[in-house]
Design a protein around this motif. Structure first.
Motif, mmCIF file in Angstrom:
data_model
loop_
_atom_site.group_PDB
_atom_site.id
_atom_site.type_symbol
_atom_site.label_atom_id
_atom_site.label_comp_id
_atom_site.label_asym_id
_atom_site.label_seq_id
_atom_site.Cartn_x
_atom_site.Cartn_y
_atom_site.Cartn_z
ATOM 1 N N LYS A 19 117.487 30.389 -3.742
ATOM 2 C CA LYS A 19 116.471 30.755 -3.548
ATOM 3 C C LYS A 19 116.478 32.055 -2.719
ATOM 4 O O LYS A 19 117.588 32.374 -2.212
ATOM 5 N N VAL A 20 115.024 32.099 -2.744
ATOM 6 C CA VAL A 20 114.610 33.780 -1.774
ATOM 7 C C VAL A 20 113.756 32.722 -1.057
ATOM 8 O O VAL A 20 112.948 32.521 -1.531
ATOM 9 N N PHE A 21 113.650 33.915 0.373
ATOM 10 C CA PHE A 21 112.825 33.960 1.499
ATOM 11 C C PHE A 21 112.381 35.054 1.190
ATOM 12 O O PHE A 21 113.401 36.159 1.661
ATOM 13 N N VAL A 22 110.721 35.200 1.554
ATOM 14 C CA VAL A 22 110.759 36.903 2.279
ATOM 15 C C VAL A 22 109.711 36.408 2.799
ATOM 16 O O VAL A 22 109.196 35.861 3.581
ATOM 17 N N SER A 23 109.631 37.279 4.383
ATOM 18 C CA SER A 23 109.058 37.309 5.166
ATOM 19 C C SER A 23 108.343 38.773 5.490
ATOM 20 O O SER A 23 108.929 39.500 5.081
ATOM 21 N N MET A 24 106.669 38.353 5.688
ATOM 22 C CA MET A 24 105.986 39.227 5.336
ATOM 23 C C MET A 24 105.252 39.845 6.650
ATOM 24 O O MET A 24 105.122 38.645 7.107
ATOM 25 N N PRO A 25 104.515 41.163 7.043
ATOM 26 C CA PRO A 25 103.643 41.258 8.037
ATOM 27 C C PRO A 25 102.672 40.665 7.759
ATOM 28 O O PRO A 25 102.724 40.182 6.006
ATOM 29 N N GLY A 26 101.920 40.443 7.739
ATOM 30 C CA GLY A 26 99.911 38.759 8.040
ATOM 31 C C GLY A 26 99.185 40.087 8.061
ATOM 32 O O GLY A 26 98.317 39.628 7.012
ATOM 33 N N VAL A 27 98.420 41.116 8.451
ATOM 34 C CA VAL A 27 98.242 41.971 8.281
ATOM 35 C C VAL A 27 97.847 42.589 6.459
ATOM 36 O O VAL A 27 98.973 42.669 5.496
ATOM 37 N N PRO A 28 96.656 42.585 5.983
ATOM 38 C CA PRO A 28 96.848 41.921 4.016
ATOM 39 C C PRO A 28 96.784 43.039 3.778
ATOM 40 O O PRO A 28 97.515 43.023 2.315
ATOM 41 N N PHE A 29 96.669 44.546 4.471
ATOM 42 C CA PHE A 29 96.701 45.500 3.575
ATOM 43 C C PHE A 29 98.678 45.688 3.599
ATOM 44 O O PHE A 29 98.868 46.219 2.534
ATOM 45 N N GLU A 30 98.591 45.821 4.470
ATOM 46 C CA GLU A 30 99.998 46.087 4.528
ATOM 47 C C GLU A 30 101.186 44.508 3.410
ATOM 48 O O GLU A 30 101.986 44.950 3.207
ATOM 49 N N VAL A 90 79.403 65.195 23.120
ATOM 50 C CA VAL A 90 81.269 64.718 22.940
ATOM 51 C C VAL A 90 82.064 65.045 22.354
ATOM 52 O O VAL A 90 81.292 64.434 20.797
ATOM 53 N N THR A 91 82.916 64.855 22.484
ATOM 54 C CA THR A 91 83.468 65.632 20.989
ATOM 55 C C THR A 91 84.736 64.269 21.112
ATOM 56 O O THR A 91 85.350 64.318 22.215
ATOM 57 N N GLN A 92 85.721 63.879 20.005
ATOM 58 C CA GLN A 92 87.421 63.155 20.236
ATOM 59 C C GLN A 92 87.807 63.763 18.869
ATOM 60 O O GLN A 92 86.867 63.554 17.687
ATOM 61 N N LYS A 93 89.159 64.505 19.133
ATOM 62 C CA LYS A 93 89.954 64.760 17.511
ATOM 63 C C LYS A 93 90.526 63.279 17.773
ATOM 64 O O LYS A 93 91.495 62.684 18.936
ATOM 65 N N LEU A 94 90.990 62.868 16.180
ATOM 66 C CA LEU A 94 91.353 61.720 16.383
ATOM 67 C C LEU A 94 92.455 62.527 15.332
ATOM 68 O O LEU A 94 92.776 63.138 14.407
ATOM 69 N N GLN A 95 93.399 61.737 15.767
ATOM 70 C CA GLN A 95 95.048 61.724 14.719
ATOM 71 C C GLN A 95 95.539 60.600 14.160
ATOM 72 O O GLN A 95 96.378 59.620 14.444
ATOM 73 N N LEU A 96 94.472 60.920 12.756
ATOM 74 C CA LEU A 96 95.287 59.390 11.728
ATOM 75 C C LEU A 96 96.237 58.869 11.284
ATOM 76 O O LEU A 96 96.486 59.860 10.767
ATOM 77 N N GLY A 97 96.744 57.978 9.861
ATOM 78 C CA GLY A 97 97.364 58.563 9.127
ATOM 79 C C GLY A 97 96.970 58.841 8.093
ATOM 80 O O GLY A 97 96.158 59.659 8.192
ATOM 81 N N LYS A 98 98.040 58.121 6.281
ATOM 82 C CA LYS A 98 97.327 59.044 5.990
ATOM 83 C C LYS A 98 96.978 58.339 4.704
ATOM 84 O O LYS A 98 96.713 58.507 3.266
ATOM 85 N N PHE A 99 96.037 56.983 4.969
ATOM 86 C CA PHE A 99 95.562 55.973 3.807
ATOM 87 C C PHE A 99 93.828 56.390 4.303
ATOM 88 O O PHE A 99 93.495 56.239 5.292
ATOM 89 N N ARG A 100 93.298 56.283 2.968
ATOM 90 C CA ARG A 100 92.263 57.079 2.382
ATOM 91 C C ARG A 100 91.606 55.967 3.640
ATOM 92 O O ARG A 100 90.298 56.304 4.049
ATOM 93 N N GLU A 101 91.116 54.777 2.740
ATOM 94 C CA GLU A 101 89.894 53.972 2.977
ATOM 95 C C GLU A 101 90.513 53.845 5.159
ATOM 96 O O GLU A 101 89.031 53.193 5.909
ATOM 97 N N GLN A 102 92.173 53.735 4.974
ATOM 98 C CA GLN A 102 91.977 53.225 6.533
ATOM 99 C C GLN A 102 91.660 53.988 7.463
ATOM 100 O O GLN A 102 90.470 53.570 8.179
ATOM 101 N N ASN A 103 91.463 55.401 7.087
ATOM 102 C CA ASN A 103 91.293 56.725 8.214
ATOM 103 C C ASN A 103 89.085 56.634 8.003
ATOM 104 O O ASN A 103 88.609 56.671 9.124
ATOM 105 N N ILE A 104 88.649 55.537 6.957
ATOM 106 C CA ILE A 104 87.295 55.844 6.919
ATOM 107 C C ILE A 104 86.780 54.949 8.111
ATOM 108 O O ILE A 104 85.983 54.783 8.751
ATOM 109 N N GLN A 105 87.302 53.749 7.985
ATOM 110 C CA GLN A 105 87.328 52.917 9.088
ATOM 111 C C GLN A 105 87.798 52.482 9.767
ATOM 112 O O GLN A 105 86.830 52.908 11.297
ATOM 113 N N PHE A 106 88.375 53.153 10.582
ATOM 114 C CA PHE A 106 89.558 53.437 11.965
ATOM 115 C C PHE A 106 87.899 55.016 12.408
ATOM 116 O O PHE A 106 87.675 54.348 13.333
ATOM 117 N N THR A 107 88.000 55.570 12.246
ATOM 118 C CA THR A 107 87.084 56.534 11.930
ATOM 119 C C THR A 107 85.849 55.849 12.383
ATOM 120 O O THR A 107 84.794 56.565 13.578
#
Lengths: 414, 414
Positions: B145-156, A382-399
């Motif tokens: 004073k400055v407040f900054v709100s960011m996503p929690g996903v470390p990579f982002e 069986v096969t599957q095609k993935l269309q992921l983002g442009k971030f290398r490490e993320q693509n490696i991990q997702f895949t």
């Protein structure tokens, strides 16, 4: 619901010089005995900051757990600050002194006055022996609220908590029971999952809460049930799991602490089946996920990291024509990679991935993030095609995660 | 001194379900630009708790950095709570909407109303584009004073901080000039390193501080110079580097952000040379380290994960006699693995590792942690025996780093 605050004291944590592993461990343990952590704080070795956080925490919480600042050196001021906070003074606790002394005798090391002072405790505190280091634990009570001061050394803190403090807390507050159940999904985004189960989520009983915990390629659903009867909570939670599973069964690969690589490994081991990998864009990461599990040598024979086309041809026998006509990133190529590695390494399953991990190397027909994966088994491929983002490490991990999940589904015939 | 508080929002951190790696990273980065973290706090996805901690932090700190609670799902309430705190309301930011939309278009996935709402921002906030995920960053100012709100996903979060927020904070608070220089070593323990450079360390000028940052198989030395003139700080730091290098040159593989895999990759690319791997106990991790570098396909041809002895023989041609007499974990085996993979994949270098990663499988002669590594080159083959600990993942990481460093030394003839 008994409410707790966890306070870490120490400049080294505040400035990011060391990782604080204590607070996560403490709040997990508290959760398990039905105590809810409502806030975690870190402050420096500074009297005003410590007095301030203690006063705040006493207003909000029933139990305040404090780690750190109990060392023998001048910069450790937790104990004297606690005296100031409770308006009391230090005395030498003979039991503590005997324990500290024996600690040095055992190691044949001379004891300094600084070490002797480690046996000094606030007069209003209950002594909690530390058999794993020289800084004693301390238990304070005021108006039905509990303060606990512990050394920051993770090993000492964990030993004190496990052997003395957690049991003491359970008997002091006849605590509520909490039960967690985690559903682990792959292959569906957080928001799509949320829409799919919205009606179910809205209908959850008030004593069961739902949380979405996304991580690379996965979303974990955590159900938290609160009550008094564990068996009942387990029944209630299971009932909700049974209701929601039909909606998301295709995406759920495991429960609680399961990881996709452990789930697949367990399946292979149970069935006495074996696995081989043929990796292009994942570059060895799939093999790494599999082999970081102890005992994986029982079912993982090995693999080929066929990064160049030459290696795809020579080590795997992928057809030059296929590479020429369809290209390295194609369904035909991953099919041949999976089937050939399965044949050559004589395993039950062969799995493969080939794609454009990025950040460069994409084209209009095959943009960065275009990835093909395949699973070859005894009966079919069986096969599957993935269309992921442009971030290398993320693509490696997702895949890698998607590929292991495709193997799982193939093994289970779903 | 500009004072900062770091606030993490999310039940999953309070309950100890996930490790908070964000706050340590953030406070380290703040320290680097001369901002002092005075407190870290974690609160749950609960409006009252969030409003309370915001009010407290605004009293104490000049900048408040908030991560988490920005997901599209019901349990994420940071944004609406910030509106309440600043007494404002949400509006759809067209720029943000365009970015979120493109995020889904690229992946060919439909966008839900929940996703659309991620482009909704508080009216008093400045939009900080998130090119790494769907939750935008937000910048608020009130009374200096400055407040900054960011996503929690470390990579982002890290990407947002590095590319937008840290520079913005530096210019807003005109913080002191800080210059860092990192020396990266492999193959010498922290205490031995410290003894070796003790005299130099004691003689450091008062405006230059030294920190030891140990991590798997490595020790990084970080020099931090503080002052007003960047050029001068760079000169002063370089002078100290020139003084210390003669003492530790053998162990220094790179500077600043260099990783051993990037250093080796650069060398191979410069020389137009190529590499192949033959991995047993590292199970693909060496190949992963190499291939997570963009452009590695220029010098990395591929490799064989020869986990079973059959694969060592069939895919690499390791002699059955050697495996029988010396065993899979032996100098002879890693020599053959490295030389054969080099021959078969026709590369300039072949590198190999075989050992007992643990936790089980050791013997008296070869206890857990016994690992052989080899580098085969055009002229000769070098080997090294490692005696590591009993922790599997640590052994895999140490071995991979040592193997790449052995390749580096071989390439440089040192």
């Amino acid at each position: 619901m008994v409410k707790a605050e966890v306070i870490t004291i120490g400049d080294e944590i505040l400035f990011g010089q060391i990782t604080d592993t204590n607070t996560q461990w403490i709040s997990t343990e508290l959760t398990n005995i039905g105590i809810r952590t409502i806030r975690k704080s870190s402050v420096g070795d500074n009297e005003d900051s410590i007095l301030e956080i203690l006063a705040e925490a006493e207003k909000r919480a029933d139990v305040i757990l404090i780690t750190g600042g109990l060392g023998p050196t001048k910069d450790d001021i937790t104990k004297t600050t606690l005296c100031k906070y409770f308006d009391t003074e230090l005395y030498i606790n003979e039991e503590a002194l005997a324990l500290v002394t024996s600690f040095f005798v055992k190691r044949g090391r001379p004891m300094t006055e600084l070490n002797r002072q480690q046996a000094a405790l606030p007069k209003n505190s209950t002594y909690i022996p530390n058999h794993w280091g020289t800084a004693p634990g301390m238990w304070f009570e005021r108006n039905g609220k509990v303060f606990v001061s512990m050394p920051g050394v993770p090993f000492e803190m964990k030993s004190l908590m496990t052997h003395a403090i957690l049991p003491k807390l359970q008997s002091f507050f006849k605590t509520a029971v909490i039960h967690h159940k985690m559903l682990r999904t792959i292959g569906i985004g957080e928001s799509f999952l949320a829409e799919r189960i919205e009606a179910w989520e809205d209908a959850l009983p008030s004593h069961i809460k739902l949380a979405y915990l996304p991580s690379f390629g996965q979303v974990r659903l955590r159900l938290t049930a609160t009550g008094t009867d564990l068996a009942q909570l387990q029944k209630d939670t299971q009932a909700e799991v049974d209701k929601v599973m039909p909606l998301i069964a295709n995406f759920v690969y495991g429960y609680d602490d399961d990881e996709i690589e452990t789930v697949v490994g367990k399946l292979l081991k149970e069935r006495g089946q074996t696995l081989a990998t043929a990796e292009s864009c994942t570059g060895g990461y799939v093999s790494h996920l599999i082999t970081k599990i102890p005992g994986s040598s029982q079912y993982f024979m090995g693999g080929v990291v066929s990064y160049s086309n030459d290696v795809k041809m020579q080590q795997l026998g992928v057809s030059p024509d296929t590479l020429a006509t369809d290209g390295a990133v194609s369904e035909q190529t991953v099919i041949q990679m999976a089937e050939r590695v399965r044949q050559r390494l004589q395993t039950t399953y062969g799995i493969s991935a080939s794609g454009i991990a990025g950040p460069d190397g994409g084209s209009d027909q095959k943009p960065v993030g275009t990835i093909w994966i395949a699973v070859a088994g005894p009966d079919n491929t069986v096969t599957q095609k993935l269309q992921l983002g442009k971030f290398r490490e993320q693509n490696i991990q997702f895949t890698s995660v998607y590929l292991l999940n495709l193997l799982r589904k193939q093994m289970l015939g779903i």
